[in-house]
Design an enzyme around this catalytic site. Structure first.
Site, PDB file in Angstrom:
ATOM      1  N   LYS A   1       1.032  -7.164  -3.890  1.00  0.00           N
ATOM      2  CA  LYS A   1       0.890  -5.942  -4.694  1.00  0.00           C
ATOM      3  C   LYS A   1       1.507  -4.694  -4.050  1.00  0.00           C
ATOM      4  O   LYS A   1       1.882  -3.768  -4.732  1.00  0.00           O
ATOM      5  CB  LYS A   1      -0.582  -5.672  -4.976  1.00  0.00           C
TER       6      LYS A   1
ATOM      7  N   GLU B   1       0.730   2.964  -0.049  1.00  0.00           N
ATOM      8  CA  GLU B   1       0.250   4.284  -0.440  1.00  0.00           C
ATOM      9  C   GLU B   1      -1.228   4.354  -0.795  1.00  0.00           C
ATOM     10  O   GLU B   1      -1.845   5.408  -0.732  1.00  0.00           O
ATOM     11  CB  GLU B   1       1.112   4.810  -1.598  1.00  0.00           C
TER      12      GLU B   1
END
Ligand SMILES: Cc1cc2nc3c(=O)[nH]c(=O)nc-3n(C[C@H](O)[C@H](O)[C@H](O)COP(=O)(O)OP(=O)(O)OC[C@H]3O[C@@H](n4cnc5c(N)ncnc54)[C@H](O)[C@@H]3O)c2cc1C
Ligand code: SF4
Lengths: 340, 745
Positions: free
Chosen positions: B705, B709
């Protein structure tokens, strides 16, 4: 950074005279054409930023054999001007007998800076006002007399609420000076006319209409040492520094406090304030208000209120009045609980 | 390239389900020993030095320069200004308008000043010191116009984002106004976040050298193909004439993703002087040489039934941008999709001021927008007298509330549960100010983290050699994200080699293109294409006979010198022509909420303990726990460091960071690292990262995924919620400051 002449002092007197006889004797700090180089952590930064442009830099680090020692006796403490911040901060006798001095140094800057910087340079460090440190701001009376003050209506969260003038509201940023103020230290100076000693409290000048003149030193004056007299208050002393982060930051507000208590009653209180004033700042009225009283929430709050009675906040630094008072109260209450 | 020192010193989390090995960083030894060469370390023969002169005003024009004193200094070679650069640099468009530029102001294009700190001259000299000295002697006569600094400054212009960026559509569904009006419990609150600058430790260096018509650029970059193609357009030459080299990047966080003005200026200077030119802007100049996160404001309205179920949610965002460029992060795309809610409205307004154009900074959209959303959720929990974790639980959803599309996977509640348990949340006394430790008020708060799962087209070449080594070549970017390491891992795994036998080459436009290292897309995109190339090698060597055999043995058997495969990989939902765009340096990340058939996000939950001094009110964060579920974790060591770094930055974002703007001058004031505060070690005490196992076979074949961040998202809200819990004071403006706490406002 502009080209400059570099030379090295060989003795205090030589350094002083070399500077005093330089052709264009400097009139004001920051615009003078000759500077001493100690640790360089203020001077070299400001030279790279083009804020200070000395034509001549005299390296005084070689004087540390003469002015780099610490002596603690019953007659008080003597600190050579070239003693490193770290050496004084870690000195066991200073830690034990003058905790406010040791703490003010330990809580200042970073380990690397403390290992470079000297006590003489430390007390002469210059403001962190960003308008002063960046020459692209045209209005700064301290850097460029008569040009105005960009901080008055600018970003002034860091600026002073005490001792400010319409010409300059820059904060004196250091910590150690507060401790020296509180302990009534004196400064040993060698000038063109020979050696002299002045109270530390007489070293810095209020900005008034001449913020570019920061000290009472004459051109060529060399600080050789600092002396701290003994007193029953030096052990019961502390330095409290409040800042946004835990370490490596200048004070938003700080208090150097030393107490002489007898039977829980104040015989003498010493309070100096940092982060809130344009010079190292002694709160004498607040001290007087505490004389003969116990230290408690009410008396401490009263003293704190008196200490900030004359404050003149601007748009972004009004919080310093509240914060400064709280800092004084906390420092006093904490000092009162210290063991004798 | 195992790093024995680090593997013994650093305790990496043990591998768990769907968790890769904590292989030590491929580049650790090179970086720790200093042998890794960063852009400014590359020694070019006979290099000349550039120093920028930047504008002291934010609006107006240069009336004249007095260059006499500067030019007279021995060693000064030239001074470039708008007056003498001619048409060496062609205008290119801003990136949301189809161009490569992170700021569409033409470098030295005219005497006009669009923002403070704009480059107005470039001094070239034989040494850095002379260049700097000369730059300080350049005298500029300005004609000054009154600038607009920020929100509500005179002259600042508000515009609905949808009118300025055709790709933007405000998410909405149902009837927000009606549902909000009839909700029994509501909150209507406003928040703000400040301007922030990335301040990577490595400065924004550029070195350019020409060999005939060929240009080599050494510049730390998150997008080497972007620089190559954009610069070619600016210089009017073919992209094939340019090579951009950036094997290591000393921190970027978004600031090194775009084409800034400096690159073309250095290239032009090098051509003019006929020798290489090196520019290392100062820390201060970095504040306007590159981009920043601009300040935002938010209004969030939440309406809920008494059991906590959301009935109405509205998020209005306001963002400052520059006059020429409609940059916006539009975090409503994510903030409207976190919770089940039938009635949702949103809007984004950009506010044009006389500022440099903002740009991407770690979780550009989510960091500010989740501060608002997750603070508001906490305020709603207080209004409902409900536990904030329970509020997230009752509003959890497995589909996008806007379009009704399914989440490919979503483990928000498992993250909350794992983190809550590790944190000890059950012991929390919900009453504000109720938990105290001597002179310190203790507060506990939590918040949701989320980040869209995005990818972009990528290409790579993998070679296998008979000596049992392999080489991976792709112009991906090592910005501390660990790409060298995971690239080696995925190749080793697929080719059946020990990881130490794989060499990885990154960050060079002589390599096959990879997309920008942004949007947390690198690992998923680059590992996917490497896996594909490795599988092609396997297929070639197996000929259907030895599908799982020893590839090196097969290679030797055939007497081949090597086998090499080039692969191209395009993610689900990528636009047509994605590969061509990749080669042109304009790969478009896809995924998140942009897909037609599904929605894909990574999730997390963060719990924070704050201590606020009862008297002097300074805020400290002794403890933070974050749990994250982001599909397959390639390497638990590098992942741990990414999450932890994000969380620490979140603490800084909550308490320390703020670029101060002079309201009169529209210029930045605290442009140095002594006054632009970031957390120091003493501010970061106990950080616990929990990786919640998750499998998602839809996002890409490897199930990755992206985690770069998410760690920063929601942290600032968790801190603010904890400060409320400690003090009863709700701070709605970042950074959370002692100023507000001592004055009781
Ligand atoms: C990032 C940063 C953070 C800092 N944080 C703090 C902090 O938290 N608290 C704090 O108190 N300080 C802080 N400082 C300031 C630091 O303590 C001073 O820079 C340092 O003490 C100066 O000493 P020096 O020896 O390096 O002085 P120098 O830079 O060598 O000299 C400073 C000035 O004093 C003059 N001078 C030096 N010695 C003498 C002498 N003997 N006689 C006459 N003139 C002399 C020099 O000519 C020069 O003008 C910080 C500094 C930096 C860079
Ligand atoms: S406060 Fe003092 S130092 Fe700062 S800009 Fe004003 S005059 Fe200059």
């Amino acid at each position: 950074m502009r080209p400059f002449l570099y030379d090295r002092a060989t003795s205090a007197d030589l350094a002083a005279s070399a500077l005093a006889t330089s052709a264009d004797a400097p009139l004001v700090q920051g615009r003078v054409d000759a500077e001493y180089l100690a640790g360089g952590t203020t001077l070299l930064d400001l030279m790279k930023l083009d804020v200070m442009q000395p034509a001549r830099v005299t390296d005084i680090t070689v004087l540390d054999a003469r002015h780099g020692t610490i002596t603690v006796t019953d007659a008080g403490l003597k600190l050579g001007a070239l003693v490193k911040m770290s050496a004084a901060a870690d000195h066991p006798e200073i830690v034990a007998r003058y905790p406010v001095l040791a703490q003010s140094l330990t809580l200042a800057a970073s380990a690397q800076l403390r290992n470079m910087a000297t006590l003489g340079g430390n007390v002469l460090q210059r403001t962190r006002c960003n308008y002063f440190r960046d020459t692209s701001w045209s209005a700064c009376n301290k850097r460029n007399p008569g040009s105005g003050c960009a901080a008055l209506d600018g970003v002034n969260r860091q600026h002073a609420v005490l001792g400010a003038s319409e010409a300059c509201i820059a904060t004196y940023p250091g910590d150690f000076a507060q401790a020296l103020m509180a302990l009534d230290a004196t400064v040993d100076i060698v000038g063109a006319a020979g050696p002299r000693t002045i109270p530390f409290a007489a070293l810095h000048r209020l900005p008034g209409s001449t913020p570019h003149v920061e000290t009472t030193l004459a051109a060529g004056d060399l600080i050789t040492g600092l002396s701290v007299p003994p007193g029953p208050w030096t052990r019961r002393s502390l330095y409290l520094k409040i800042r946004d982060r835990q370490s490596y930051e200048f004070a938003l507000a700080s208090a150097a406090v030393a107490l002489d208590l007898q039977g829980g009653v104040v015989r003498q209180a010493r309070i100096a304030l940092g982060g809130v004033a344009t010079t190292p700042w002694r709160a004498r009225d607040a001290e007087a208000a505490l004389a003969g009283k116990p230290i408690n929430e009410a008396t401490a709050a009263d003293a704190a209120r008196i200490a900030f009675a004359g404050s003149k906040p601007r748009e972004h630094n009004a919080y310093k009045v509240a914060l400064g008072q709280r800092t004084v109260v906390r420092a006093l209450l904490q000092a009162a609980t210290l063991e004798d | 390239m195992a790093d024995a020192v680090f593997s013994t010193l650093v305790e990496a989390p043990a591998p768990k389900s769907n968790m890769g090995e904590p292989v030590p960083r491929y580049d650790a030894r090179a970086k720790v020993t200093g042998s890794a060469l960063y852009a400014s370390d590359v020694a070019l023969p006979d290099v000349a030095y550039a120093f920028l002169v930047t504008s002291a005003i934010a609006k107006g024009r240069v009336r004249s320069f007095d260059l006499r004193e500067a030019r007279a200094l021995p060693g000064v070679l030239d001074i470039l200004t708008h007056g003498n650069i001619g048409d060496a640099i062609r205008p290119v468009k801003f990136f949301t308008e189809g161009g490569p530029a992170s700021n569409s102001v033409l470098p030295l294009g005219s005497p006009e000043i669009a923002y403070g700190g704009q480059t107005i001259a470039v001094v070239l000299a034989n040494s850095y010191e002379v260049a700097r000295d000369a730059a300080h002697r350049v005298l500029v006569d300005y004609e000054i116009d009154r600038p607009s600094a920020t929100f509500a400054s005179p002259g600042a212009v508000d515009q609905e984002l949808a009118t300025q960026n055709k790709k933007h559509d405000d998410p909405k569904v149902g009837d927000f106004a009606g549902a909000y009006a009839s909700s029994p419990v509501t909150v209507d609150v406003s928040y703000s976040t400040p301007a922030q600058h990335h301040n990577p430790i490595e400065l924004f260096a550029t070195q350019c050298s020409w060999t005939g018509a060929q240009l080599t650029v050494h510049e730390p970059s998150q997008n080497v193909y972007g620089i190559k193609n954009g610069l070619a357009a600016q210089l009017g030459i073919e992209p094939s004439q340019i090579r951009v080299v950036s094997p290591y990047v000393g921190g970027a966080f978004g600031s090194k993703g775009g084409l800034t003005q400096r690159t073309a200026l250095v290239a032009v200077a090098a051509r003019k002087l006929g020798r290489p030119v090196k520019l290392v802007p100062t820390r201060e100049q970095g504040f306007t040489v590159a981009t920043y996160r601009s300040e935002t404001k938010h209004r969030v309205r939440l309406g809920a039934s008494r059991d906590g179920r959301l009935q109405a949610l509205s998020h209005d965002g306001f963002e400052v941008t520059s006059r020429p460029d409609p940059y916006a992060v539009a975090g409503t795309d994510a903030s409207t999709r976190m919770y089940a809610c039938p009635n949702i409205a949103s809007s984004v307004t950009i506010v044009r001021a006389d500022r440099s154009t903002p740009g991407f900074m770690r979780a550009p959209a989510e960091t500010p927008y989740f501060f608002a959303l997750e603070s508001a959720m906490d305020e709603l929990a207080v209004a409902l007298a409900m536990d904030p974790v329970e509020l997230r639980r009752v509003n959890d959803t497995m589909k996008d509330p806007i379009k009704g599309l399914p989440y490919t996977s979503r483990a928000l509640i498992p993250c909350f549960d794992r983190a809550a348990e590790a944190f000890g949340w059950a012991k929390r006394d919900a009453r504000p100010g109720s938990m105290r430790d001597a002179d310190w008020l203790v507060g506990w708060g939590c918040a949701t983290s989320a980040y869209p799962t995005q990818m972009a087209a990528a290409s790579a070449r993998v070679s296998l050699f008979p000596d049992g080594t392999a080489r991976v070549e792709t112009a991906g970017h090592e910005i501390g994200n660990g790409l060298y390491t995971v690239a080696a891992q995925v190749a080793a795994e697929r080719l059946g080699l020990p990881v130490g036998r794989v060499t990885v080459l990154l960050g060079d436009t002589d390599l096959p293109p990879a997309p920008v290292a942004g949007g947390s897309i690198s690992t998923a995109s680059v590992c996917s294409v490497i896996a594909q190339a490795c599988d092609a090698i396997r297929a070639r060597l197996s000929d259907g006979t030895t599908p799982t055999g020893d590839l090196v043995a097969a290679l030797k058997e055939r007497g081949m010198g090597s086998v090499q495969e080039y692969a191209e990989w395009v993610p689900h939902g990528a636009p047509k022509g994605a590969m061509g765009m990749l080669y042109r340096g304009a790969a478009q990340p896809t995924g998140g909420a942009k897909l037609q058939d599904r929605i894909q996000f990574a999730f997390g939950a963060q719990f924070v303990e704050v201590r606020v001094h009862a008297r002097t009110r300074e805020i400290r964060v002794p403890r933070i726990v974050g749990a994250f579920a982001s599909g397959r974790i390639m390497n638990t060591r590098t992942a741990h460091s990414q999450y932890m770094g994000g969380m620490i930055w979140g603490i800084g974002s909550a308490l320390h960071e703020e670029t101060e703007i002079d309201a009169n001058a529209a210029r930045y004031v605290n442009t140095n690292l002594a006054d632009y505060l970031v957390p120091v070690n003493a501010d970061v005490v106990d950080v616990e990262v929990i990786m919640v196992p998750e499998e998602d076979s839809q996002v890409n074949p490897l199930g990755i995924k992206g985690i770069g961040e998410i760690g920063i998202v929601g942290t600032s809200a968790a801190v603010a919620n904890a400060v409320y819990h400690a003090t009863g004071q709700r701070l709605r403006d970042l950074p959370l400051r002692i100023d507000t706490l001592v004055t009781g406002a």
